[in-house]
Scaffold this motif. Structure first.
Motif, mmCIF file in Angstrom:
data_model
loop_
_atom_site.group_PDB
_atom_site.id
_atom_site.type_symbol
_atom_site.label_atom_id
_atom_site.label_comp_id
_atom_site.label_asym_id
_atom_site.label_seq_id
_atom_site.Cartn_x
_atom_site.Cartn_y
_atom_site.Cartn_z
ATOM 1 N N PHE A 218 -2.973 -6.176 -2.994
ATOM 2 C CA PHE A 218 -3.372 -4.921 -2.366
ATOM 3 C C PHE A 218 -2.615 -3.754 -3.035
ATOM 4 N N PRO A 219 -3.244 -2.601 -3.292
ATOM 5 C CA PRO A 219 -4.601 -2.205 -2.906
ATOM 6 C C PRO A 219 -5.679 -2.475 -3.952
ATOM 7 N N ARG A 220 -5.315 -3.112 -5.093
ATOM 8 C CA ARG A 220 -6.343 -3.460 -6.079
ATOM 9 C C ARG A 220 -7.210 -4.615 -5.578
ATOM 10 N N GLY A 221 -6.640 -5.413 -4.697
ATOM 11 C CA GLY A 221 -7.363 -6.542 -4.128
ATOM 12 C C GLY A 221 -6.996 -6.741 -2.676
ATOM 13 N N THR A 222 -7.203 -7.955 -2.191
ATOM 14 C CA THR A 222 -6.990 -8.226 -0.775
ATOM 15 C C THR A 222 -5.774 -9.109 -0.504
ATOM 16 N N LEU A 223 -5.003 -9.433 -1.532
ATOM 17 C CA LEU A 223 -3.815 -10.262 -1.337
ATOM 18 C C LEU A 223 -2.666 -9.453 -0.743
#
Length: 391
Positions: A218-223
């Motif tokens: 996060f915030p590039r993904g959901t991890l």
């Protein structure tokens, strides 16, 4: 004001999802993803690794309340089917004679008065407001707006379990012990809550369909944390399992070969009328034209489950996760569903608790009640419960 803020955050969340999962083309979206990636590296180093280090070296202090703590959570943001797993643990532990309290932060619940929060922060004063009691183990005391949809749903399904809402779960845990005599605390969405330690058992949920989101932090993904942090887990649940989990199990074993791995699905029990409470069996939607309405993290899984039960899905309306529905939105969905010749509308129980009251009954609205069904690892789950009970 609150409603305007809610709409703004939901629009921002939708925009962020479109950017992170590559649904928006163009150089502007590409630049946004590059920026988000840089921010995700900062989040990993400062928000995760440094914070963990501060707890390990006791610079940030954790607390021990002298009771058993079970933290149930995930590595990703939302969508793993956590609430039914929390419910199953609470039910099993209560049946074994434990006095259980579920501690939730109450995501998107009605916050305490702004004036009170500002005064506490300005004076560096500890918040002494008692946690919100959703259920005292005897009756429901708050609605879903004040409690949050997931705590309210848990309290509705577990009539004899205490459910408390507060961001400070050390405070709410202490309240559960002193006020209700609880000896077991279930932290809903608690894997990243390191402030409460003690006799702790960490349970991590991994969605079989999207195990690690898009594999970015996060915030590039959901991890929320990198997959290597699975090493902290005592028990791992693979949710929404399709049976083809050999590769996922290998990846899990690379990070944590010792944890018990349990595979489960969300098993439907019945359909219930949102407004009247009337129940129907699972064959209720078979060969019928069905519309779906949802505000959850992964609506595709819910919609496919309706088709697998024999429903003919003719229309689906999706909103952002935790969306609080307005009367007009429900009426619009009814009108559009009727245009598609739908015979009924089906939603999730989590969504149903956020419905406003409406007078129209020309198209029935039902939610599907689900529970966790363990496919593999049932003995591991029972061993886990026994260890918690007799520790």
């Amino acid at each position: 004001m609150r409603e305007t803020f809610r709409v703004w955050t939901e629009n921002l969340e939708t925009f962020w999802q479109e950017i992170t999962f590559g649904q928006r083309p163009g150089y502007k979206a590409g630049f946004a993803r590059t920026t988000l990636y840089a921010l995700s590296m900062a989040f990993l180093l400062i928000g995760v690794k440094l914070r963990r280090l501060l707890y390990d070296f006791r610079i940030l202090r954790d607390s021990t309340l002298g009771v058993q703590v079970i933290a149930i959570g995930n590595l990703t943001l939302g969508g793993t089917g956590k609430t039914p797993v929390v419910e199953k643990f609470a039910r099993e532990l209560q049946d074994e004679g434990r006095t259980v309290a579920i501690l939730s932060r109450g995501y998107r619940s009605k916050p305490p008065p702004l004036r009170e929060r500002l005064i506490n922060k300005l004076l560096f004063r500890e918040d002494s407001t008692p946690p919100r009691v959703v259920s005292d183990g005897k009756s429901l005391l708050l609605d879903s707006d004040a409690a949050g949809d997931e705590p309210y749903m848990l309290a509705s399904n577990l009539k004899d379990v205490i459910v408390l809402v507060d961001k400070d779960r050390v405070k709410s845990g202490r309240y559960a012990i002193e006020k209700f005599g609880c000896d077991t605390l279930l932290l809903d969405d608690g894997f990243q809550y390191w402030k409460l330690r003690g006799r702790r058992h960490d349970v991590v949920l991994i969605d079989c369909q999207q195990p690690f989101g898009n594999d970015f932090m996060f915030p590039r993904g959901t991890l929320r944390e990198p997959p290597t942090h699975l090493a902290r887990a005592n028990t791992i649940f693979i949710t929404k399992s399709d049976g083809n989990t050999a590769e996922l199990r290998k990846r899990i074993a690379q990070h944590n070969p010792a944890a018990a791995v349990i595979e489960c699905i969300h098993h439907p029990l019945y359909f219930e009328d949102v407004f009247t409470g009337q129940r129907h069996g699972l064959d209720f939607i078979k060969d019928r034209k069905v519309a779906s309405l949802s505000g959850i993290a992964q609506p595709e899984s819910f919609e496919s489950s309706l088709s697998s039960l024999g429903g003919n899905l003719v229309y689906s309306k999706r909103f952002a996760d935790h969306h609080r529905f307005s009367q007009q939105e429900i009426l619009n969905t009814i009108n559009r569903s009727k245009k598609r010749q739908a015979e009924i509308i089906v939603t999730t129980q989590k969504d149903a608790v956020r419905f406003p009251k409406i007078d129209r009954r020309d198209l029935g609205i039902f939610f599907v009640r689900v529970e966790i069904k363990i496919l593999t690892g049932a003995n591991d789950f029972q061993d886990c419960v026994r260890r918690i009970c007799f520790r």
